[in-house]
Design a protein around this motif. Structure first.
Motif, PDB file in Angstrom:
ATOM      1  N   UNK A 268       0.803  -1.223   0.000  1.00  0.00           N
ATOM      2  CA  UNK A 268       0.000   0.000   0.000  1.00  0.00           C
ATOM      3  C   UNK A 268       0.834   1.271   0.000  1.00  0.00           C
ATOM      4  N   UNK A 269       2.140   1.180   0.216  1.00  0.00           N
ATOM      5  CA  UNK A 269       2.959   2.372   0.327  1.00  0.00           C
ATOM      6  C   UNK A 269       3.534   2.786  -1.022  1.00  0.00           C
ATOM      7  N   UNK A 270       3.838   4.076  -1.151  1.00  0.00           N
ATOM      8  CA  UNK A 270       4.506   4.584  -2.345  1.00  0.00           C
ATOM      9  C   UNK A 270       5.959   4.096  -2.375  1.00  0.00           C
ATOM     10  N   UNK A 271       6.595   4.281  -3.516  1.00  0.00           N
ATOM     11  CA  UNK A 271       8.024   3.952  -3.611  1.00  0.00           C
ATOM     12  C   UNK A 271       8.805   4.795  -2.614  1.00  0.00           C
ATOM     13  N   UNK A 272       9.765   4.162  -1.985  1.00  0.00           N
ATOM     14  CA  UNK A 272      10.570   4.861  -0.990  1.00  0.00           C
ATOM     15  C   UNK A 272      11.371   5.987  -1.629  1.00  0.00           C
ATOM     16  N   UNK A 273      11.645   7.009  -0.858  1.00  0.00           N
ATOM     17  CA  UNK A 273      12.496   8.104  -1.332  1.00  0.00           C
ATOM     18  C   UNK A 273      13.959   7.719  -1.206  1.00  0.00           C
ATOM     19  N   UNK A 274      14.816   8.488  -1.857  1.00  0.00           N
ATOM     20  CA  UNK A 274      16.263   8.348  -1.675  1.00  0.00           C
ATOM     21  C   UNK A 274      16.844   7.103  -2.310  1.00  0.00           C
ATOM     22  N   UNK A 275      17.884   6.586  -1.674  1.00  0.00           N
ATOM     23  CA  UNK A 275      18.674   5.493  -2.243  1.00  0.00           C
ATOM     24  C   UNK A 275      17.847   4.229  -2.449  1.00  0.00           C
ATOM     25  N   UNK A 276      16.973   3.918  -1.497  1.00  0.00           N
ATOM     26  CA  UNK A 276      16.159   2.707  -1.602  1.00  0.00           C
ATOM     27  C   UNK A 276      15.241   2.768  -2.824  1.00  0.00           C
ATOM     28  N   UNK A 277      14.586   3.909  -3.022  1.00  0.00           N
ATOM     29  CA  UNK A 277      13.699   4.062  -4.170  1.00  0.00           C
ATOM     30  C   UNK A 277      14.443   4.031  -5.490  1.00  0.00           C
TER      31      UNK A 277
END
Length: 245
Positions: free
Chosen positions: A91-100
């Motif tokens: 349910x979450x959006x793509x992670x920000x930063x390096x992980x995304x």
């Protein structure tokens, strides 16, 4: 037509991902499985679903990416949704930063492989993580590879874009009041059980079922167990509809 059942496939999946559920669920209502074609956003997929079914009330089940589409369908037309079943999803959006960024690079790396060597070659690299380790090389595993091979790099690219730009549905979970069932393979490495436990906590009155000895492709890996859960979901949903009529 008062009620329809909508079965939403995930990334690079087609009607085969629901083939074992269709006979079980068709006893309750007409079932519809969409083709997302080259739609490249979760929102566009949801709008296509809503425009394609004409029943006033819908029982909506989504597997993997299809679960995200189901949540977006609910966001856009909550008055039409009689119930939800969310299988092996998030349910979450793509992670920000390096992980995304790592996710983006991984997905486009697979797309490059599909363009250069074909969908089957890409699937052979990508698919081992989809299923319980005991099913590698099984008939189910081969069916998954054949399903991937039926798709195209163009569809893959559109669906990658949809997933990379996926909307955050945290707020949607908090608004759901219709009968909702969550299903997850105990050994799902892509959409882990812990994530479904979070969703279960947020969705008021929801039910959570872990499918034992099962990876991400629960509808194909453990069809009889999933059917038991979804038949119960359909009965629960229709009884609620009847009571509220």
């Amino acid at each position: 037509m008062a009620i329809q059942i909508v079965l939403l496939p995930g990334l690079l999946c087609d009607e085969a991902v629901w083939s074992d559920q269709l006979p079980a669920l068709s006893q309750f209502a007409e079932c519809y499985i969409p083709d997302y074609a080259l739609r490249n956003s979760i929102g566009a997929m949801a709008e296509h679903v809503l425009a394609s079914v004409h029943a006033k009330r819908l029982l909506v089940a989504g597997h993997s990416m299809g679960g995200r589409v189901a949540l977006e369908v609910f966001r856009r037309a909550p008055e039409r949704i009689a119930s939800l079943a969310l299988l092996d999803t998030g349910y979450q959006a793509r992670a920000a930063g390096e992980s995304g960024e790592h996710e983006r690079m991984q997905r486009f790396g697979l797309l490059s492989l599909a363009r250069e060597n074909g969908m089957r070659a890409m699937g052979e690299q990508w698919s081992p993580g989809m299923v319980h380790p005991d099913r590698l090389g099984s008939d189910v595993y081969r069916s998954i590879l054949e399903m991937i091979e039926r798709s195209t790099p163009e569809k893959f690219e559109a669906q990658i874009c949809a997933l990379l730009d996926r909307p955050d549905a945290t707020g949607v979970l908090d608004e759901i009041r219709c009968p909702t069932t969550l299903v997850c393979g105990r050994e799902d490495r892509w959409s882990p059980l812990a994530r479904h436990e979070e969703m279960h906590t947020r969705i008021q009155g929801s039910r959570l079922h872990a499918i034992e000895q099962c990876g991400h492709m629960s509808t194909m890996e453990r069809p009889n167990h999933v059917n038991e859960v979804l038949v119960d979901w359909a009965r629960w949903s229709i009884s609620k509809e009847t009571a509220n009529a």
